[in-house]
Design an enzyme around this catalytic site. Sequence first.
Site, PDB file in Angstrom:
ATOM      1  N   GLY A 132       0.355  -1.283   0.069  1.00 56.93           N
ATOM      2  CA  GLY A 132      -0.076   0.056   0.455  1.00 56.93           C
ATOM      3  C   GLY A 132       0.823   1.261   0.119  1.00 56.93           C
TER       4      GLY A 132
ATOM      5  N   ASN B  16       1.500   3.379  -2.508  1.00 55.69           N
ATOM      6  CA  ASN B  16       0.622   3.533  -3.431  1.00 55.69           C
ATOM      7  C   ASN B  16      -0.338   4.632  -3.039  1.00 55.69           C
ATOM      8  OD1 ASN B  16       2.197   4.596  -6.422  1.00 55.69           O
ATOM      9  ND2 ASN B  16       1.550   1.997  -5.953  1.00 55.69           N
TER      10      ASN B  16
ATOM     11  N   MET C  40      -3.677  -6.953  -7.472  1.00 53.78           N
ATOM     12  CA  MET C  40      -3.135  -8.237  -7.987  1.00 53.78           C
ATOM     13  C   MET C  40      -4.496  -8.739  -8.959  1.00 53.78           C
ATOM     14  SD  MET C  40      -0.630  -7.141  -8.038  1.00 53.78           S
ATOM     15  CE  MET C  40       1.324  -7.885  -8.415  1.00 53.78           C
ATOM     16  N   ARG C  41      -5.347  -8.102  -8.727  1.00 49.20           N
ATOM     17  CA  ARG C  41      -6.509  -9.511  -9.959  1.00 49.20           C
ATOM     18  C   ARG C  41      -7.213  -8.644 -10.853  1.00 49.20           C
ATOM     19  NH1 ARG C  41      -8.295 -13.308  -6.073  1.00 49.20           N
ATOM     20  NH2 ARG C  41      -7.962 -12.664  -3.852  1.00 49.20           N
TER      21      ARG C  41
ATOM     22  N   HIS D 157       1.061   0.470 -13.299  1.00 46.77           N
ATOM     23  CA  HIS D 157       2.130  -0.657 -13.386  1.00 46.77           C
ATOM     24  C   HIS D 157       3.723  -0.448 -13.497  1.00 46.77           C
ATOM     25  CE1 HIS D 157       2.385  -4.756 -14.680  1.00 46.77           C
ATOM     26  NE2 HIS D 157       3.778  -4.392 -16.078  1.00 46.77           N
TER      27      HIS D 157
HETATM   28  C1  GAR Z   1       3.296  -1.993  -7.273  1.00 44.28           C
HETATM   29  O1  GAR Z   1       4.991  -1.778  -7.538  1.00 44.28           O
HETATM   30  C2  GAR Z   1       2.723  -1.950  -8.532  1.00 44.28           C
HETATM   31  O2  GAR Z   1       2.743  -0.365  -9.526  1.00 44.28           O
HETATM   32  C3  GAR Z   1       2.336  -2.659  -8.802  1.00 44.28           C
HETATM   33  O3  GAR Z   1       2.652  -3.318  -7.750  1.00 44.28           O
HETATM   34  C4  GAR Z   1       3.337  -2.666  -6.017  1.00 44.28           C
HETATM   35  C5  GAR Z   1       2.062  -2.142  -4.783  1.00 44.28           C
HETATM   36  O4  GAR Z   1       3.061  -1.468  -4.286  1.00 44.28           O
HETATM   37  N1  GAR Z   1       1.503  -2.799  -9.812  1.00 44.28           N
HETATM   38  C6  GAR Z   1       1.408  -3.972 -10.013  1.00 44.28           C
HETATM   39  O5  GAR Z   1       1.897  -4.962 -10.146  1.00 44.28           O
HETATM   40  C7  GAR Z   1      -0.383  -4.533 -11.132  1.00 44.28           C
HETATM   41  N2  GAR Z   1       0.021  -5.138 -11.694  1.00 44.28           N
HETATM   42  P1  GAR Z   1       2.113  -0.647  -2.893  1.00 44.28           P
HETATM   43  O6  GAR Z   1       1.123  -2.060  -2.084  1.00 44.28           O
HETATM   44  O7  GAR Z   1       2.730  -0.059  -2.035  1.00 44.28           O
HETATM   45  O8  GAR Z   1       1.334  -0.245  -3.742  1.00 44.28           O
END
Ligand code: GAR
Length: 202
Positions: free
Chosen positions: A14, A16, A92-93, A111
């Site tokens: 989390g 982001n 992630m879904r 992404h």
């Molecule tokens: C981030 O790097 C995001 O870009 C990636 O998961 C991570 C989540 O980090 N998302 C994907 O790969 C989507 N396909 P966070 O939970 O610290 O925000």
Amino acid sequence: MRTLRLGVLASGRGTNLQAIIDACQSGLLRAEVAVVVVDKATAQARERARRAGIPEYFVDFSAYPTKEDYERRIVSILEEHGVELVCLAGYMRILTPVVLERYRNRVMNIHPSLLPAFPGLAAQRQALEHGVRYTGCTVHFVVEEVDAGPIILQAVVPVLPDDTVDTLAARILEQEHRIYIEAIRLYQEERLKIEGRRVHIL
Ligand code: GAR
């Protein structure tokens, strides 16, 4: 301009989500995270939401007979909280039309690669293993096809000779936090116009 109501979907750490919460609180974004929904009971995103006084829901995928039923529950939570823009933040879904038709052109994702390169899982590892000199991150609108929606913003990150997946991912993450806020700000200011695959910034 009025305050935009955001719904954030997350699966894990989390950071982001935290960047979005911080930008709302500091006034960088004229927006408010109205609700956070996670699909993992242990997601750290829940604690971040709670600390910020934001309602958070764990929706257990395995408790629903179909993915559509599961997503109908998510839509009802988003509606209940008056969400106008859905932000995927490490969710992630793959979304089905249940969410996407209800929030057409109103779901964004971040992404960790320069799409269309390295879609799907472990994008940072894919980039490292492929041997690219530059990778980065992409904010895009979400469509049914995975990681394929109209691109809003991208940031380029160099791959350094001694990078590991972790060092590269950390450098990309800094840029994710920056461009995700910027993309939400452009949306809030009604400056994003989608035309086919292209997003024009007004
Ligand atoms: C981030 O790097 C995001 O870009 C990636 O998961 C991570 C989540 O980090 N998302 C994907 O790969 C989507 N396909 P966070 O939970 O610290 O925000």
